[in-house]
Design a protein around this motif. Structure first.
Motif, mmCIF file in Angstrom:
data_model
loop_
_atom_site.group_PDB
_atom_site.id
_atom_site.type_symbol
_atom_site.label_atom_id
_atom_site.label_comp_id
_atom_site.label_asym_id
_atom_site.label_seq_id
_atom_site.Cartn_x
_atom_site.Cartn_y
_atom_site.Cartn_z
ATOM 1 N N LEU A 12 60.465 -32.755 -16.426
ATOM 2 C CA LEU A 12 60.541 -32.637 -17.889
ATOM 3 C C LEU A 12 59.114 -32.578 -18.430
ATOM 4 O O LEU A 12 58.226 -33.246 -17.906
ATOM 5 C CB LEU A 12 61.272 -33.841 -18.480
ATOM 6 N N PRO A 13 58.881 -31.808 -19.489
ATOM 7 C CA PRO A 13 57.486 -31.599 -19.904
ATOM 8 C C PRO A 13 56.804 -32.800 -20.583
ATOM 9 O O PRO A 13 55.595 -32.904 -20.564
ATOM 10 C CB PRO A 13 57.583 -30.416 -20.879
ATOM 11 N N LEU A 14 57.577 -33.700 -21.179
ATOM 12 C CA LEU A 14 57.023 -34.824 -21.954
ATOM 13 C C LEU A 14 56.077 -34.330 -23.051
ATOM 14 O O LEU A 14 55.058 -34.963 -23.338
ATOM 15 C CB LEU A 14 56.297 -35.856 -21.078
ATOM 16 N N LEU A 15 56.407 -33.161 -23.610
ATOM 17 C CA LEU A 15 55.577 -32.552 -24.662
ATOM 18 C C LEU A 15 56.452 -32.242 -25.876
ATOM 19 O O LEU A 15 57.674 -32.269 -25.779
ATOM 20 C CB LEU A 15 54.958 -31.243 -24.146
ATOM 21 N N TYR A 16 55.815 -31.903 -26.976
ATOM 22 C CA TYR A 16 56.543 -31.605 -28.217
ATOM 23 C C TYR A 16 56.527 -30.104 -28.488
ATOM 24 O O TYR A 16 55.461 -29.504 -28.653
ATOM 25 C CB TYR A 16 55.944 -32.385 -29.384
ATOM 26 N N ALA A 17 57.710 -29.517 -28.523
ATOM 27 C CA ALA A 17 57.843 -28.067 -28.634
ATOM 28 C C ALA A 17 57.303 -27.532 -29.955
ATOM 29 O O ALA A 17 56.820 -26.404 -30.018
ATOM 30 C CB ALA A 17 59.311 -27.681 -28.480
ATOM 31 N N LEU B 32 54.752 -28.587 -31.632
ATOM 32 C CA LEU B 32 53.296 -28.735 -31.775
ATOM 33 C C LEU B 32 52.615 -27.720 -30.858
ATOM 34 O O LEU B 32 53.177 -27.297 -29.845
ATOM 35 C CB LEU B 32 52.853 -30.142 -31.390
ATOM 36 N N VAL C 30 54.109 -24.912 -28.202
ATOM 37 C CA VAL C 30 54.640 -25.112 -26.845
ATOM 38 C C VAL C 30 56.006 -24.453 -26.687
ATOM 39 O O VAL C 30 56.372 -24.011 -25.601
ATOM 40 C CB VAL C 30 54.692 -26.631 -26.528
ATOM 41 N N ARG C 31 56.767 -24.353 -27.796
ATOM 42 C CA ARG C 31 58.094 -23.727 -27.696
ATOM 43 C C ARG C 31 58.006 -22.255 -27.282
ATOM 44 O O ARG C 31 58.975 -21.694 -26.786
ATOM 45 C CB ARG C 31 58.880 -23.873 -28.991
ATOM 46 N N THR D 126 54.072 -24.413 -19.623
ATOM 47 C CA THR D 126 54.420 -25.761 -20.090
ATOM 48 C C THR D 126 54.063 -26.792 -19.020
ATOM 49 O O THR D 126 53.520 -27.860 -19.323
ATOM 50 C CB THR D 126 55.935 -25.849 -20.402
ATOM 51 N N VAL E 247 51.279 -39.096 -15.289
ATOM 52 C CA VAL E 247 52.602 -38.763 -14.727
ATOM 53 C C VAL E 247 53.008 -37.356 -15.137
ATOM 54 O O VAL E 247 52.908 -36.989 -16.312
ATOM 55 C CB VAL E 247 53.687 -39.763 -15.209
#
Lengths: 226, 232
Positions: B82-87, B89, B128-129, B136, B78
């Motif tokens: 929204l990125p569904l990621l951790y900024a 990391l 990722v931030r 992203t 999916v």
């Protein structure tokens, strides 16, 4: 297709949370600064003599841990919600209890780190010996209960717009038995009371921890489901 | 690959999906079009097992929802706006985390393969931030295909992307689709949908109002097809 075991998924979430926090230090620094401020404020506002201070030590410590813990719980779930990461976790083919256990263990770790710093500071500032095995056991049991209940309720509150306000309102009435038992057991250990006097409080803590962990394991999937 | 029969989804008294029927064959790229509030995101969330149907039957990759949701999730990727990621990391750490959750074998080589596919192999150690929105989103696609899913759902993947980033995302989407995966993408961008998809379904007032394959469509005007579907 493979799916990871509950343990592997839980450990992956804990590892992710600790890595992210060690890098950002947002949550730990907020909890720590808040805890130290609370201890100082209690000291200056209560202005107690040494004997009375000994009597209120357990209450001050647990109030500090409870308020700082709430800060951490709110933040740890908000991080998942704000960037949609909670959906990322829910989309994974894992037993969803792993999300609860992973977040609860991370929250517990953050609480224990803060407590490990606050205790020696309190001991030095107020000339109190807090490094007693019995007291440390109470702090561990109380923190386990707090992290378990707090993670469960934070998962429920995270969808609300008013989650910052909602979590303490939901949490404090439910966590009250843990706080009362923890304060009573901590006081008893600090006063060198006999074990028979302490055991009822310890039993409440252990029972509460077991019941809430079991309930969370059973119902977390329903709670995070829309 | 996806079979939906008489799907109804209600939130309290509000009915968003009203007995929707939908069928996608393996390898199809379906563009799900429709105005705001038509129920596209709700529909995708039901397909992704993030939301339970109120009534109706939903089968994805041979598994029924919600009873077999874990099996569906193992076969599904999916990507949303929204990125569904951790900024906090790095790109690599994010993929390592999700690879563990999906029990991906040969973890490191698969991560390298995916990062090369989405053009981020040289930025694997970056947080990722510090990524742009386009980077992203490409990493989000990497996360979604990491476990080699049979079905990928894209929910408005172009939201917030500039022209260059959108073109780069086009290339990644084409590559992903060429690998034989079944793709369902919601979009407001008709030109982009026309360029990428093999089938166009218009969702209006909670049902599929019209459906046409690229072949049956005959290269006609997607905009007029879309408007007719909404008017009908």
């Amino acid at each position: 297709m493979l799916t990871p075991s509950l343990l592997r998924a839980t450990l992956a979430i804990v590892r992710k949370d600790l890595s992210a926090e060690l890098r950002s230090r947002e949550l730990l620094s907020a909890m720590l600064v808040f805890s130290l401020l609370v201890i100082l404020i209690f000291n200056f506002t209560l202005d107690l003599d040494p004997v009375t201070r000994k009597d209120v030590t357990a209450g001050v410590l647990w109030s500090t841990f409870a308020f700082a813990g709430t800060l951490g719980l709110n933040r740890s779930m908000a991080v998942e919600k704000d960037r949609g990461s909670l959906d990322g976790l829910l989309l994974a083919p894992i037993d969803r209890s792993a999300i609860f256990f992973g977040k609860a263990i991370s929250n517990l770790a953050f609480m224990l780190i803060v407590e490990a710093i606050v205790l020696p500071v309190y001991a030095v500032l107020y000339n109190e010996n807090l490094f007693q095995p019995g007291l440390l056991l109470v702090i561990l049991l109380g923190s386990v209960g707090y992290a378990a209940v707090g993670t469960l309720l934070a998962s429920m509150a995270v969808h609300a717009r008013t989650r910052d306000v909602l979590l303490p309102i939901l949490l404090f009435p439910v966590i009250l038995p843990v706080l009362l038992a923890a304060v009573k057991a901590s006081n008893a250990f600090l006063a060198d009371a006999p074990l028979a006097e302490i055991m009822p409080s310890l039993n409440i803590l252990i029972g509460y921890d077991v019941i809430f962990i079991a309930l969370s394991y059973m119902f977390f999937d329903e709670i995070v489901d829309e | 690959m996806i079979e939906v029969y008489k799907l109804t989804k209600r939130f309290g008294t509000k009915t968003v999906l009203r007995g929707l029927d939908f069928d996608v064959r393996a390898g199809e790229f379906v563009a799900l079009l429709g105005p705001n509030g038509a129920g596209k995101t709700t529909f995708l969330r039901v397909l992704a097992s993030l939301s339970r149907p109120t009534f109706g039957e939903v089968t994805v990759a041979g598994h029924k929802l919600p009873a077999e949701s874990a099996q569906v999730r193992a076969r599904l990727g999916v990507v949303s706006h929204l990125p569904l990621l951790y900024a906090d990391l790095s790109a690599e750490e994010n993929l390592q985390f999700f690879a563990r959750l999906y029990a991906v074998s040969s973890l490191q080589s698969r991560i390298t393969e995916v990062l090369e596919l989405v053009g981020l192999d040289t930025r694997r150690k970056d947080l990722v931030r510090n990524f742009s929105r386009g980077m992203t989103q490409r990493l989000s696609i990497g996360r979604a295909i990491l476990h080699d899913p049979q079905v990928i759902l894209f929910d408005e993947p172009y939201t917030g992307l500039d022209q260059d980033a959108s073109e780069m995302l086009d290339d990644v989407l084409r590559t992903v689709a060429k690998q034989g995966r079944t793709v369902v993408m919601t979009s407001h961008d008709l030109a982009r949908a026309e360029d990428l998809a093999t089938r166009f379904d218009v969702l209006s007032r909670g049902v599929i109002a019209a459906s046409a394959t690229r072949d049956s469509f005959g290269g006609g005007n997607l905009l007029s097809f879309y408007k007719q579907a909404l008017a009908g």
